[in-house]
Enzyme design. Structure first.
Site, short mmCIF file in Angstrom:
data_model
loop_
_atom_site.label_atom_id
_atom_site.label_comp_id
_atom_site.label_asym_id
_atom_site.label_seq_id
_atom_site.Cartn_x
_atom_site.Cartn_y
_atom_site.Cartn_z
N GLN A 174 0.82 -1.22 0.00
CA GLN A 174 0.00 0.00 0.00
C GLN A 174 0.85 1.27 0.00
O GLN A 174 0.33 2.36 -0.23
CB GLN A 174 -0.91 0.03 1.23
CG GLN A 174 -2.07 -0.94 1.18
CD GLN A 174 -3.13 -0.59 0.15
OE1 GLN A 174 -3.32 0.57 -0.22
NE2 GLN A 174 -3.80 -1.60 -0.35
N GLY A 195 2.18 -4.18 -8.55
CA GLY A 195 1.91 -3.20 -9.61
C GLY A 195 0.53 -2.56 -9.57
O GLY A 195 0.39 -1.36 -9.81
N HIS A 196 -0.51 -3.34 -9.25
CA HIS A 196 -1.87 -2.82 -9.41
C HIS A 196 -2.31 -1.90 -8.28
O HIS A 196 -3.46 -1.45 -8.25
CB HIS A 196 -2.88 -3.95 -9.61
CG HIS A 196 -3.23 -4.73 -8.37
ND1 HIS A 196 -4.42 -4.58 -7.72
CD2 HIS A 196 -2.55 -5.68 -7.69
CE1 HIS A 196 -4.47 -5.40 -6.68
NE2 HIS A 196 -3.33 -6.08 -6.64
N THR A 232 9.04 -18.37 -17.04
CA THR A 232 9.28 -17.37 -18.08
C THR A 232 8.72 -16.04 -17.60
O THR A 232 7.59 -15.97 -17.13
CB THR A 232 8.63 -17.80 -19.40
OG1 THR A 232 9.19 -19.06 -19.76
CG2 THR A 232 8.88 -16.79 -20.50
N CYS A 319 -10.60 -8.21 -0.09
CA CYS A 319 -10.53 -9.66 0.10
C CYS A 319 -11.56 -10.12 1.12
O CYS A 319 -11.89 -11.28 1.21
CB CYS A 319 -9.13 -10.04 0.59
SG CYS A 319 -7.88 -8.92 0.02
#
Ligand SMILES: *Cc1c(COP(=O)(O)O)cnc(C)c1O
Length: 383
Positions: A174, A195-196, A232, A319
């Site tokens: 956060q 990232g989000h 990957t 959540c």
């Protein structure tokens, strides 16, 4: 008004990602040009993430997000250092990615101390020090809480961990991109980011692991991420993460005070509603976080009515919204269950304007009044 749950990926972030899906789609491990071009892009993103928190590029490991980073930090340190000890210190208000990883480690023979917090959601530095035992191998304290926004005394906790030669991890999901972070000055050995939460893509994050930290791998397989995290690379996601973190840090000096002004206006106006209380620390809190309890009503009801007016908010963590359990964070802060149910979290973000704040301030008090007038719990004088 729910940017702590997630943010959109900024258009300039998406623009940088797009070529890496179909055009520059090479595997960074391949020797030919489009492979190496991808390796260069991943390395450039690594340097950006490192610069944002004052780490070295070779201390940044890309993951699939905050939850993976948290799990890796706890489980990886636990299993790599179990000969030294099996005791971990964390707090009662962590995200479930830490709490549930800790519970799982307990089932594997580790001991976890969950430190309490005060009424503002702050962990006591003295409590941290008192909890240290000869077999303590890790201290994990979140940088800023996702429900109430309280920022912890990270540098002080880092100094204590360092003085006792114990690894210090912080879930900064956060905080990154919202408040300045310096892993060196704050004595942080490991840090999770995602990232989000700062206008980057979902499903990509990183774990900063200071050089020299003893940690086992979580994902076994190929030799990616200097043999520490197989699979990957999510090149488009990693490129987006790099652009987003650089952008967020650049914008912070202007954007953080702008958000804080909206936060403070929302807080001041909403607290004029009778029987309302601010949750979290009055000043040591994230610039975008407002969390207020309205007595006698249910947060879920408030959210449904807000949604009818096109306002997205949350009761605590995204959540948790499927469960009707009281928030573990508010409970740890000593908020009684019957009161904590009436909590609403508003987290402002880049596209919010003063107009949005005004709109919320028109609608929310009406909603509170309407729900209170229907609730059998409401005292007569508030109906
Ligand atoms: C969102 C969040 C996470 C989980 O991150 P994901 O990338 O969604 O897995 C962990 N910790 C905190 C404090 C968060 O806010």
């Amino acid at each position: 008004m729910d940017h702590a749950a997630t943010t959109y990926a900024a258009p300039e972030v998406v623009a940088e990602m797009l070529p890496y899906f179909s055009e520059k789609f090479g595997n960074p491990s391949s020797v030919y040009n489009i492979g190496q071009e991808n390796k260069t892009a991943v390395d450039a993103a690594r340097a950006k993430v490192a610069a944002a928190i004052n780490a070295e590029p070779n201390e940044i490991y890309f993951t699939a997000g905050g939850s993976e980073s948290d799990n890796w930090a706890l489980k990886g340190v636990a299993f790599a250092n179990s000969r030294k000890g099996k005791h971990i210190i964390t707090t009662a208000i962590e995200h479930h990615a830490i709490l549930h990883a800790g519970e799982w480690l307990q089932s594997q023979g580790f001991e976890v101390t969950y430190l309490p917090v005060d009424k503002f959601g702050v962990v006591s530095v003295t409590d941290v020090e008192k909890a240290i035992r000869p077999d303590t191998i890790l201290i994990s304290v979140m940088y800023a809480n996702n429900e109430v926004g309280t920022i912890q005394p990270i540098k002080e906790i880092g100094s204590i961990a360092k003085a006792h030669n114990i690894y210090f991890h912080t879930d900064a999901v956060q905080a990154v991109g919202h408040v300045p972070i310096d892993v060196k000055a704050e004595h942080i050995d490991m840090l999770s980011l995602s990232g989000h939460k700062f206008y980057g893509p979902k499903g990509v994050g990183a774990l900063y692991i200071k050089k020299g930290v003893r940690i086992q791998n979580l994902i076994h397989g190929g030799a990616q991420e200097s043999k520490h995290r197989a699979g990957t690379e999510n090149v488009p996601g990693i490129v987006g993460l790099g652009v987003a973190i650089e952008r967020a840090v650049q914008k912070m000096p202007v954007e953080a005070p702008r958000l804080a002004r909206m936060r403070d206006r929302l807080t001041a106006e909403l607290l004029k509603i009778p029987a309302s209380h601010l949750n979290g620390h009055p000043t040591q809190r994230l610039p975008n976080n407002v969390n207020i309890t309205f007595e006698y009503i249910e947060g879920e009801g408030i959210l449904l009515l807000l949604n009818m007016f096109g306002i997205c908010a949350s009761t605590g963590s995204a959540c948790n919204s499927a469960s009707l359990e009281p928030s573990h964070v508010l409970t740890a802060m000593g908020v009684p269950h019957e009161i904590s149910h009436g909590s609403v979290r508003l987290t402002v973000g880049e596209r919010n304007t003063d107009e949005d704040v005004k709109y919320v301030l028109e609608k929310l008090p009406e909603i509170i009044h309407k729900l209170r007038s229907m609730s059998p719990l409401t005292p007569k004088e508030l109906k």
